[in-house]
Structure formats: structure tokens, C-alpha cells
Design an enzyme around this catalytic site. Sequence first.
Site, short mmCIF file in Angstrom:
data_model
loop_
_atom_site.label_atom_id
_atom_site.label_comp_id
_atom_site.label_asym_id
_atom_site.label_seq_id
_atom_site.Cartn_x
_atom_site.Cartn_y
_atom_site.Cartn_z
N ASP A 250 0.84 -1.19 0.00
CA ASP A 250 0.00 0.00 0.00
C ASP A 250 0.89 1.26 0.00
O ASP A 250 2.10 1.16 0.18
CB ASP A 250 -0.94 -0.01 1.21
CG ASP A 250 -0.20 0.05 2.55
OD1 ASP A 250 -0.47 -0.79 3.44
OD2 ASP A 250 0.68 0.93 2.71
N CYS B 13 3.40 -4.76 -17.49
CA CYS B 13 3.09 -5.82 -18.46
C CYS B 13 3.82 -7.10 -18.09
O CYS B 13 5.04 -7.08 -17.83
CB CYS B 13 3.50 -5.37 -19.86
SG CYS B 13 3.31 -6.68 -21.09
N HIS C 22 8.23 -5.71 -1.47
CA HIS C 22 7.27 -6.62 -2.09
C HIS C 22 6.42 -5.94 -3.15
O HIS C 22 5.31 -6.37 -3.47
CB HIS C 22 6.39 -7.27 -1.00
CG HIS C 22 7.16 -8.13 -0.07
ND1 HIS C 22 6.68 -8.55 1.14
CD2 HIS C 22 8.42 -8.64 -0.15
CE1 HIS C 22 7.59 -9.29 1.76
NE2 HIS C 22 8.66 -9.36 1.01
N ALA D 276 0.89 -0.70 17.05
CA ALA D 276 1.89 0.26 16.55
C ALA D 276 1.36 1.69 16.63
O ALA D 276 2.11 2.62 16.92
CB ALA D 276 2.23 -0.09 15.10
#
Length: 262
Positions: A103, A126, A118, A238
Site C-alpha cells: 500500500d 506488463c 514486495h 503500533a
Amino acid sequence: MDAAPYLAALRDARHVVVLTGAGVSAESGVPTFRDRQTGLWATFDPMQLATPSAYERDPSLVWGWYEWRRAAVQSAQPNAAHRAITAMAAAVPRLTLITQNVDDLHERAGSASVLHLHGELGRPYCAVCRRAYALPPDPPRVVPDGERIEPPRCESCGGRIRPGVVWFGEALPQAQWRRAVDAASRCDAFFCVGTSSLVQPAASLTDVAIRAGAITIQVNLSPTDMDARVAHSLRGAAGSVLPGLVSEVWGGGNRGGQHRAR
Ligand code: APR
């Protein structure tokens, strides 16, 4: 006299590294992966959705699922944990922010130069010629999970567009990985926040920092394998632990002069 033994060491830290996982976005309503009831992998089979062969097998199922996740992220807002990390970066001479999250909540909280190990939901490309695909400006249509959506086609080679994330079995982006390892091996303080530390090679960064003699601090709601290895394990959300720690260590002030995040 400081309550916690690590406060003084953090105040003296010249280079801080923060590694985050899905737990840092949980308080923004973005599901984690492995939390028992709420984690994505408790409901969905990663082998059907997050591998190159799954995409080969059923590209519209995979594309639909990632569009579902992209819509959820777009309607989410950064939380106090994201903002505390931005404040930490302004308070120390150097901060390297490494995330496993796909995100953009760190960036929306004002963090710069985030190393995405990641990949990113916002950077599809593509599957054939790897050319970046420009997503339409308007937010993705909110789709029910599991709805099949045919992936768009590449304007250059006509290949199918794939989500810009790193799937199981795929290599991490090498430039980001090298910078992450370099930062972990040179930092004075290393935080691992909201990650189960189960997925390699990202989880090994904490061990790199431990071997390099940095002070290592974990922030997590629940115990992980890292409890036994890090110097300090702070149990809690957190969004509550980090703001408190940042103000306790660095007050509101800027201790590093200029703000540099790299
Ligand atoms: N504050 C702190 N920690 C939290 C919070 C919170 N509010 N909510 C959950 N956590 C913790 C959980 O206890 C758990 O240890 O966050 C961790 C989330 O772990 P995972 O779901 O395994 O997510 P992560 O470690 O980021 O997964 C790594 O696995 O599926 C792949 O590619 C995906 O990047 C992901 C990688």
C-alpha cells in the site's frame, strides 16, 4: 533517569532503520495476512492468488482480487503509526524506511524514499515486456472479493498487465533489496514493526542489524519468533506504541537538523 533502557541509545542514533509489515496498516483497516480470523490468508488461498502460476491459470481472478485490495487501500487513511514514523524521520539525522507492504500509506503519511520490498499495488506492469502500466486516475471500482476482472492489455506489446507486487517464488527488486541490506548492516537502531517476521528474505534484515550490533526493537501486538532475538520487544498496537515512543525519545523537536530519509 529514563524508564526504558533503550531511550538514550535511540537519542544518540545517527541512522535509524524501520522495517514495517502489514500490522502497521491494520489500524487503517487494511487486513494483515496471517492474523487468525482477520488475515487475508485465513480466507483466501495464497497459492490461488499470489503466485505467477496462479496468474497464468486464472488472470482475471487474480487481477480482480488485487483490484479489490487496491480499492480497499485507496479508501483507507494513514494512521498514527505511519505518522509517527514520518515524525521519527524528521527527528533523526538519517532514517531508512523499508516496507513489505504494497500500500502507499507511508507515502500518504509524508514518508519519502520508501523501499518497497514486495512491490506496490499502484505500479502494475506488463507481464510480457514489463513496461509500466499507467492506472486510470479515478479510484478502482469497488468490487466484491472474488469478482473476476479481465486484466488490461499493454499498449506496447499487447501482453496482459499484472499487479506490481512480488509474488511467492519471485525475486525481490534487487536495487531496493541491496539498499535495505546495506542500511540494516550500517544502522545504529533497527525497528521491526507489525510484521510476523515469517517471510524471507525480508525477515532476515532484523538479523543483519543484530549481527551489526545495532539496538533492535520490535513493536507487535503478539509474540513472534523475533521476541527471542531482538534486544527489546514492545507489545502493543503500533498506532499507540510508536507515537508514545517518538515523543518520549525525541520530544516534538527536530534533533537531526535537516530532514533526510534515504
Ligand atoms: N500493531 C502492531 N502489530 C500488529 C498490529 C498492530 N495494530 N496488528 C497486527 N499486528 C502484527 C501481527 O501480530 C503479526 O505479527 O502484525 C503482524 C502481521 O503479520 P503478517 O500478516 O504475517 O504480515 P507481514 O509480516 O507483513 O507478511 C509478510 O507475507 O503474505 C506475504 O507478501 C506478503 O508482505 C507480506 C509478507
